[in-house]
Design a protein around this motif. Structure first.
Motif, mmCIF file in Angstrom:
data_model
loop_
_atom_site.group_PDB
_atom_site.id
_atom_site.type_symbol
_atom_site.label_atom_id
_atom_site.label_comp_id
_atom_site.label_asym_id
_atom_site.label_seq_id
_atom_site.Cartn_x
_atom_site.Cartn_y
_atom_site.Cartn_z
ATOM 1 N N MET A 1 0.830 -1.209 0.000
ATOM 2 C CA MET A 1 0.000 0.000 0.000
ATOM 3 C C MET A 1 0.862 1.256 0.000
ATOM 4 O O MET A 1 0.592 2.214 -0.675
ATOM 5 C CB MET A 1 -0.912 -0.087 1.215
ATOM 6 C CG MET A 1 -1.146 1.143 1.989
ATOM 7 S SD MET A 1 -2.186 0.730 3.392
ATOM 8 C CE MET A 1 -1.001 0.313 4.635
ATOM 9 N N PRO A 131 8.142 -7.973 7.927
ATOM 10 C CA PRO A 131 6.955 -7.269 8.443
ATOM 11 C C PRO A 131 5.650 -7.952 8.038
ATOM 12 O O PRO A 131 4.772 -8.175 8.856
ATOM 13 C CB PRO A 131 7.088 -5.885 7.826
ATOM 14 C CG PRO A 131 8.539 -5.691 7.680
ATOM 15 C CD PRO A 131 9.070 -7.041 7.299
ATOM 16 N N GLN A 132 5.538 -8.319 6.786
ATOM 17 C CA GLN A 132 4.322 -8.975 6.299
ATOM 18 C C GLN A 132 4.082 -10.291 7.049
ATOM 19 O O GLN A 132 2.985 -10.564 7.511
ATOM 20 C CB GLN A 132 4.482 -9.247 4.811
ATOM 21 C CG GLN A 132 3.338 -10.037 4.224
ATOM 22 C CD GLN A 132 2.529 -9.196 3.268
ATOM 23 O OE1 GLN A 132 3.003 -8.194 2.754
ATOM 24 N NE2 GLN A 132 1.301 -9.590 3.034
ATOM 25 N N SER A 135 2.974 -9.715 10.628
ATOM 26 C CA SER A 135 1.584 -9.299 10.686
ATOM 27 C C SER A 135 0.647 -10.475 10.456
ATOM 28 O O SER A 135 -0.348 -10.642 11.163
ATOM 29 C CB SER A 135 1.381 -8.188 9.648
ATOM 30 O OG SER A 135 0.039 -8.048 9.329
ATOM 31 N N GLY A 140 -3.798 -9.877 13.301
ATOM 32 C CA GLY A 140 -4.603 -8.749 13.755
ATOM 33 C C GLY A 140 -4.612 -8.554 15.266
ATOM 34 O O GLY A 140 -5.206 -7.619 15.768
ATOM 35 N N ILE B 622 -0.463 2.585 10.598
ATOM 36 C CA ILE B 622 0.799 1.917 10.331
ATOM 37 C C ILE B 622 0.575 0.780 9.346
ATOM 38 O O ILE B 622 -0.305 -0.057 9.541
ATOM 39 C CB ILE B 622 1.442 1.422 11.645
ATOM 40 C CG1 ILE B 622 1.913 2.639 12.438
ATOM 41 C CG2 ILE B 622 2.601 0.480 11.363
ATOM 42 C CD1 ILE B 622 2.485 2.342 13.769
ATOM 43 N N ASP B 623 1.348 0.814 8.278
ATOM 44 C CA ASP B 623 1.279 -0.230 7.272
ATOM 45 C C ASP B 623 2.096 -1.410 7.789
ATOM 46 O O ASP B 623 3.319 -1.354 7.845
ATOM 47 C CB ASP B 623 1.871 0.325 5.971
ATOM 48 C CG ASP B 623 1.831 -0.700 4.856
ATOM 49 O OD1 ASP B 623 1.562 -1.881 5.147
ATOM 50 O OD2 ASP B 623 2.060 -0.305 3.705
ATOM 51 N N GLU B 624 1.407 -2.481 8.182
ATOM 52 C CA GLU B 624 2.122 -3.603 8.797
ATOM 53 C C GLU B 624 3.008 -4.358 7.814
ATOM 54 O O GLU B 624 3.866 -5.130 8.221
ATOM 55 C CB GLU B 624 1.128 -4.572 9.451
ATOM 56 C CG GLU B 624 0.548 -4.016 10.725
ATOM 57 C CD GLU B 624 -0.135 -5.072 11.576
ATOM 58 O OE1 GLU B 624 -0.519 -6.111 11.018
ATOM 59 O OE2 GLU B 624 -0.275 -4.847 12.785
ATOM 60 N N THR B 625 2.796 -4.140 6.524
ATOM 61 C CA THR B 625 3.677 -4.817 5.580
ATOM 62 C C THR B 625 5.043 -4.149 5.541
ATOM 63 O O THR B 625 5.972 -4.658 4.918
ATOM 64 C CB THR B 625 3.104 -4.822 4.150
ATOM 65 O OG1 THR B 625 2.981 -3.461 3.729
ATOM 66 C CG2 THR B 625 1.748 -5.487 4.103
ATOM 67 N N LEU B 626 5.165 -2.987 6.188
ATOM 68 C CA LEU B 626 6.446 -2.289 6.195
ATOM 69 C C LEU B 626 7.021 -2.121 7.595
ATOM 70 O O LEU B 626 8.216 -1.876 7.759
ATOM 71 C CB LEU B 626 6.286 -0.899 5.553
ATOM 72 C CG LEU B 626 5.919 -0.872 4.067
ATOM 73 C CD1 LEU B 626 5.687 0.559 3.602
ATOM 74 C CD2 LEU B 626 7.020 -1.510 3.226
ATOM 75 N N SER B 654 -5.502 -4.320 14.435
ATOM 76 C CA SER B 654 -5.086 -4.290 13.027
ATOM 77 C C SER B 654 -6.106 -5.038 12.194
ATOM 78 O O SER B 654 -6.781 -5.937 12.684
ATOM 79 C CB SER B 654 -3.746 -4.987 12.837
ATOM 80 O OG SER B 654 -2.840 -4.594 13.812
ATOM 81 N N GLN B 657 -3.706 -5.783 7.464
ATOM 82 C CA GLN B 657 -2.373 -5.197 7.554
ATOM 83 C C GLN B 657 -2.346 -3.683 7.695
ATOM 84 O O GLN B 657 -1.341 -3.036 7.401
ATOM 85 C CB GLN B 657 -1.525 -5.665 6.380
ATOM 86 C CG GLN B 657 -0.807 -6.930 6.790
ATOM 87 C CD GLN B 657 -0.777 -7.983 5.745
ATOM 88 O OE1 GLN B 657 -0.798 -7.693 4.571
ATOM 89 N NE2 GLN B 657 -0.715 -9.214 6.172
ATOM 90 N N VAL B 658 -3.466 -3.119 8.147
ATOM 91 C CA VAL B 658 -3.461 -1.711 8.533
ATOM 92 C C VAL B 658 -3.626 -1.695 10.047
ATOM 93 O O VAL B 658 -4.556 -2.287 10.587
ATOM 94 C CB VAL B 658 -4.609 -0.943 7.865
ATOM 95 C CG1 VAL B 658 -4.639 0.496 8.370
ATOM 96 C CG2 VAL B 658 -4.437 -0.965 6.355
ATOM 97 N N HIS B 659 -2.676 -1.065 10.728
ATOM 98 C CA HIS B 659 -2.677 -1.056 12.187
ATOM 99 C C HIS B 659 -3.064 0.340 12.679
ATOM 100 O O HIS B 659 -2.581 1.335 12.158
ATOM 101 C CB HIS B 659 -1.279 -1.439 12.679
ATOM 102 C CG HIS B 659 -1.134 -1.416 14.174
ATOM 103 N ND1 HIS B 659 -1.852 -2.244 15.000
ATOM 104 C CD2 HIS B 659 -0.351 -0.660 14.975
ATOM 105 C CE1 HIS B 659 -1.509 -1.998 16.252
ATOM 106 N NE2 HIS B 659 -0.611 -1.043 16.265
#
Lengths: 292, 789
Positions: A1, A131-132, A135, A140, B622-626, B654, B657-659
């Protein structure tokens, strides 16, 4: 994103790094010194100076990262540039050496630099990949919520155990007090569940390894199968359900600690080696100018 | 025998009145229901630093008061009232007041009656603690407050109550005592979530024993309590019984004395003259009950009210402030004359009580813009309310047309009511005098005076219609429509209308926001988010006869509802309106199609709305993928804000993947601003909600924030020099500074100020090494949800 450090602002620092590389290679190609290419030619000095300045600037990232009020770019931009220019550094320095290596302080400095770069590349890899995964592993729920949920299971287990004979209370309370994983960086990285539990075998208690609550669950299954009182059997069943729940919660937690450790461990190599590199660089330069 | 003056309430206001009554030689008596003076302040935690706001107002009292610790202040008052102690009676609760000036009769709870010529009510807003209502409720081991839980150990303590106070006491006491909690119901429904989790855990873990569905039957003075439980009566021997049953709000008592309130709203203050006299002659109200919650103001009023009762006429302590405020005005009038002029010129204030108007002006600014000068700019986040005392202003509309407002009219009500940015730029058309009043005071005025509310509401509707639907309609037509419009309120999650309902009208969202969802394949898919200032329900009116989607309030929302026939008439009468509405319908339809194809995007929006982000203006995501979990965002926040981070990255939920970390989202209508005694929480023109230095550390904002983003923090040690830390490791690492042991300043509220004083924007975002931290407004959520997929 959002943009990763590599994709930052249309990869502007990749282009800069490529420009630095192309210019260095072209200069090396065109240059025709009287002696074999080495650090002592005019181009050699030029590349050496550029390399040394690059190293100092790359190391300065540690300072910039902590200058929180600084308005000189963003830390993300600095990191993006740090990665690309750090890679370009390898080429610049390689050309500076003229591919002459030996058992001396100069080659030692080069080797240290390569170790720093390689550890940095590993850092880039984990920063992009982990990171991915982190998560997804947590699904969540954050770490403290996982811990809260485990504590909740513990409280409920204690309550059920109080209605059962002493060995069950011993099982639950020792299982809680002897839960052990991730006590050190190394243990976190290995993601080993070193938990133990006190089990009653015959008339004695034995300390048994209890990874993933397995030993406790087996013991409970054994007790349940031999139990004749349906009310007690139901309680054992309930306790066993709670421990299975705990096992299910522990797995992502241990994995979370492991991946977070992976995201940090390489810095324990990258940063001290950088300090070493700065010292080696200084001795390399002093050696060149004082003793040549 | 009848006294000249009886003062009810021994807080700062009452004590100050007593001290000055003594000074003036009046015959007086002070009745305090509690066991000691200044109960509210006695209840502060030990060593709490008490501030002396507002700093501009001088203290006028025979008792001392300056900022300091709770103990120092209580001690100074104790000393000050020592010579008066013969006239102060503690544990004397007034049950009723009857009669009239000069022959009032006060009846005490124990039946004694006292005659008085005048009465001063200084009872504050806290109310008296609710008692157990069972025989033995005043036994020696029964108490209704708890100062310091660490004072007790190895006791058996019974706590009665199920609110936050009861739970907090029980948990604190259970560390060193055996605690039993008695709950009248079968759950702790009123408690905050954190307290609920703690008490549940403590009960399950048996560190606290709980009797549910139980009440106190009686108390045995020998040291036991008898409970009515589900299984019958139970006797518990205890060393101490603490009842935390809340307080009885004083309003009922005040009304029973004959004092009138202008409306039923609980925040309304009683009607008072500028001598603090209520509508009952001889009955005066001062302090928090009269609308002055700060200690210094209350003490000043105590002094002044004694003067008034002694028949003297003195200027209030704020006279000098108003005098200097009015000094630059072109009118060259005295304080009272200027106030009268403002009232005469502004019809909005016609019915407003003199003392209230004075207080309003005191907390306002007087602006004197020259011709052509900008008063505020479109999209500013300010929310003050402007009244034109003299001159004229121009409102610049979107179509470029200027709307002229003249003397006596007001503007700025759009942002005031919706909490949104300024809808238009306003410039002075001539040299002006403008009264700029803070939002909080105008809201309070609206709650107190129905006429003021109606007036502001009507103008709001007319101006919203003009801005959103019919820019060219004549004012009288819009006024007629405003007369038919209804204001509807919805709580978070309420439905404005359901898919398939008949289309009965149009909602203009005036504050809050709504989500639009459609039922597809058995599940609700959110297709859009509509913010205040826009409208919903137009589709059913121009096309179909029934609603094509369900609209739900994402936060507390108010809408202006226009009936279908009124709206149709508007469509007929206004050229171009039909086209504008159709254009919006077309855009919304194509957006719907796109969102329906991507149900995940709608789910993400629903998730964000569930986190209360519908009322946000600027939120940290926070973008959890980053995110690598390095906490550099927290460290940056701490290091740029005196050592305390205002955000907690790891906390919070979250989804996809949006925290959503625990961090201020700068609400449109900030909950934290609602009850700030010194009005220290402000909104900057760019939208940042921040705490000013005048914070008194009361903690109201911390309690009022539903998102837990305000902390009470004290100063931290100095940060070491960065390079010396890197090279030698001496001093605290960034983000790890320790609180100072005692800096004498006490704790103050701290929260995110979006780094408004730093150039370059929020430090958390700029310090993120991987670009995972981002700030955005809810209108960008749809864009964000697209990128997720």
């Amino acid at each position: 994103m959002h943009e990763s450090i590599l994709a930052f602002r249309k990869r502007r620092y990749l282009w800069l790094a490529l420009l630095v590389s192309v210019v260095s290679i072209a200069a090396y190609w065109i240059d025709d010194p009287q002696e074999p290419a080495n650090g002592g030619t005019v181009l050699g000095y030029a590349l050496g100076t550029a390399g040394a300045l690059l190293i100092v600037w790359l190391a300065w990232f540690g300072v910039r990262k902590r200058r929180y009020a600084s308005t000189m770019g963003t830390v993300q931009g600095w990191l993006s540039a740090h990665v690309y220019l750090g890679l370009a550094l390898v080429l610049v320095v390689l050309l500076h050496t003229g591919f002459q290596f030996g058992y001396n302080v100069h080659t030692a400095a080069f080797a240290l630099m390569m170790l720093v770069v390689v550890s940095g590349l590993f850092g880039v890899y984990v920063y992009l990949k982990y990171p991915q995964r982190l998560s997804e592993n947590r699904g969540g729920v954050n770490r403290s919520e996982l811990i809260d949920q485990i504590e909740d299971v513990d409280t409920r287990s204690r309550r059920i155990a109080r209605q059962l004979p002493a060995e069950f209370q011993e099982l639950v309370s020792s299982g809680i007090s002897r839960l052990q994983f991730g006590n050190s960086m190394w243990a976190r990285l290995r993601a080993r569940d070193l938990s133990q539990v006190l089990l009653k075998r015959g008339n004695d208690y034995a300390v048994v390894a209890n990874p993933g609550q397995e030993a406790a669950l087996d013991w409970l299954a054994d007790q349940q199968s031999r139990c004749r009182d349906p009310a007690v059997a139901a309680l054992i069943g309930e306790l066993s359900g709670l421990l299975r729940n705990k096992r299910r919660l522990l797995k992502p937690l241990i994995e979370d600690f492991r991946m977070q450790a992976m995201l940090e461990i390489w810095l324990f190599v990258h940063v001290p080696l950088t300090a070493g590199l700065l010292v080696a660089l200084l001795s390399h330069i002093l050696a060149v100018f004082v003793y040549w | 025998m009848s006294l000249e003056l009886v003062i009810v309430g021994g807080g700062p206001a009452g004590l100050s009145a007593a001290a000055h009554a003594q000074q003036l030689g009046l015959s007086w008596l002070l009745l305090e229901s509690g066991p000691a003076h200044a109960n509210t302040i006695q209840r502060y935690q030990k060593g709490k630093h008490v501030m002396a706001e507002p700093a501009v107002v001088p203290l006028r009292s025979d008792l001392p008061f300056s900022a300091g610790t709770r103990e120092a202040i209580l001690g100074a008052w104790q000393q000050g009232i020592a010579p008066l102690s013969g006239n102060i009676r503690y544990s004397a609760e007034v049950a009723s007041i009857s009669g009239s000036h000069p022959e009032f009769t006060l009846t005490l709870a124990d039946g004694e009656s006292i005659g008085a010529k005048s009465i001063v009510l200084a009872i504050g807003l806290q109310g008296n603690p609710r008692k157990l209502g069972a025989p033995g409720e005043d036994a020696s081991f029964v108490q209704y407050t708890l100062d310091d839980p660490d004072e007790y150990s190895d006791e058996t303590i019974v706590i009665v109550g199920a609110g936050d106070a009861a739970i907090e006491n029980a948990i604190a006491l259970s560390r060193n005592n055996s605690v039993v909690i008695v709950n009248r119901r079968d759950e702790f429904a009123r408690a905050k979530e954190g307290n609920l989790a703690q008490i549940s855990r403590a009960i399950e873990g048996d560190s606290i024993k709980c009797f549910y569905n139980s009440s106190v039957a009686s108390i045995d003075a020998a040291g036991s309590v008898i409970l009515n439980t589900e299984t019958g009566e139970t006797r518990i021997n205890c060393d101490r019984l603490i009842a935390r049953l809340g307080a009885i709000p004083p309003r009922h008592f005040v009304e029973s004395c004959g004092i009138g309130f202008p409306s039923d709203d609980p925040t309304t203050l009683p009607e008072l003259s500028n001598k603090y006299e209520s509508n009952v002659p001889g009955l005066y109200v001062i302090g928090a009950l009269g609308g002055y919650p700060l200690i210094k103001q209350a003490m000043n009023q105590g002094y002044e009210v004694a003067e008034f009762i002694a028949g003297k006429d003195i200027q209030p302590a704020d006279h000098g402030i108003l005098e200097s405020m009015f000094a630059g005005l072109p009118f060259k009038l005295g304080v009272d004359e200027t106030l009268a002029l403002i009232r005469r010129r502004a019809p909005l204030f016609t019915d407003v009580n003199g003392l209230v108007l004075r207080e309003l002006v005191l907390s306002s600014n007087l602006l004197m813009p020259k011709k052509g000068e900008e008063i505020f700019r479109k999209n500013d986040y300010t929310n003050s309310f402007m009244t034109i005392v003299e001159g004229e202003v121009d409102v610049e509309t979107d179509s470029g047309k200027l709307i002229r407002l003249t003397q006596g009219q007001f503007f700025g009500e759009m942002s005031l009511l919706s909490g949104r940015r300024r809808a238009a730029t306003v410039r002075a058309a001539t040299s002006c005098v403008i009264l700029e009043s803070p939002r909080r005071d105008i809201i309070r005025l609206m709650n107190s005076y129905e006429a003021v509310r109606r007036n502001i509401d009507e103008h709001f509707i007319v101006r919203t219609l003009r801005a959103g639907l019919a820019p060219d309609a004549p004012a009288d037509e819009l006024l007629a429509i405003a007369g038919t419009a209804e204001i509807r309120s919805f709580r978070s999650g309420d439905v404005l209308f359901n898919e398939g309902d008949g289309a009965d009208g149009l909602h203009l969202i005036r504050s809050g926001s709504v989500s639009v969802s459609r039922r597809i394949g058995g599940r609700d898919i959110v297709t859009s988010y509509v913010a205040a200032g826009n409208y919903v329900g137009e589709m059913g009116l121009v096309g179909q006869a029934s609603r094509s989607a369900t609209v739900r309030a994402t936060v507390a929302t108010e809408s202006i509802f226009l009936k279908a026939d009124v709206f149709m008439q508007m469509l007929e009468r206004n050229d171009g309106l039909r086209e504008r509405v159709q254009e919006i319908v077309r855009e919304r339809l194509s957006e719907n199609l796109r969102m329906e194809a991507q149900p995940e995007a709608g789910d993400l929006i629903s998730f964000l709305m569930q986190q209360g982000l519908g009322e946000a203006t600027d939120v940290l995501l926070i973008d959890e993928t980053l995110c690598i979990g390095c906490d550099n965002c927290e460290k940056a926040c701490a290091e740029t804000h005196g050592g305390t981070s205002r955000l907690d990255r790891a906390a919070g939920p979250s989804y996809a993947q949006v925290h959503v970390p625990t961090s201020c989202r700068h609400c449109e209508d900030p909950h934290c601003m609602k009850d700030c005694p010194p009005d220290a929480i402000r909104r900057a023109p760019n939208g940042e909600v921040y705490v000013q230095d005048s914070c008194i550390g009361c903690g109201n904002c911390e309690r009022n924030c539903p998102y837990g983003v305000i902390q009470m923090a004290s100063g931290k040690e100095q940060a070491p020099n960065l390079l010396s830390w890197i090279l030698t490791g001496r001093g605290a690492a960034p983000g790890k500074r320790q609180p100072l042991a005692d800096d004498g300043e006490g704790k103050k509220a701290v929260k995110c100020d979006m780094c408004k004083d730093l150039s370059g924007g929020p430090a958390c975002v700029r310090a993120c090494p991987t670009g995972a931290a981002l700030r955005m407004s809810p209108s960008e959520f749809v864009k964000l949800s697209k990128r997720v997929n």
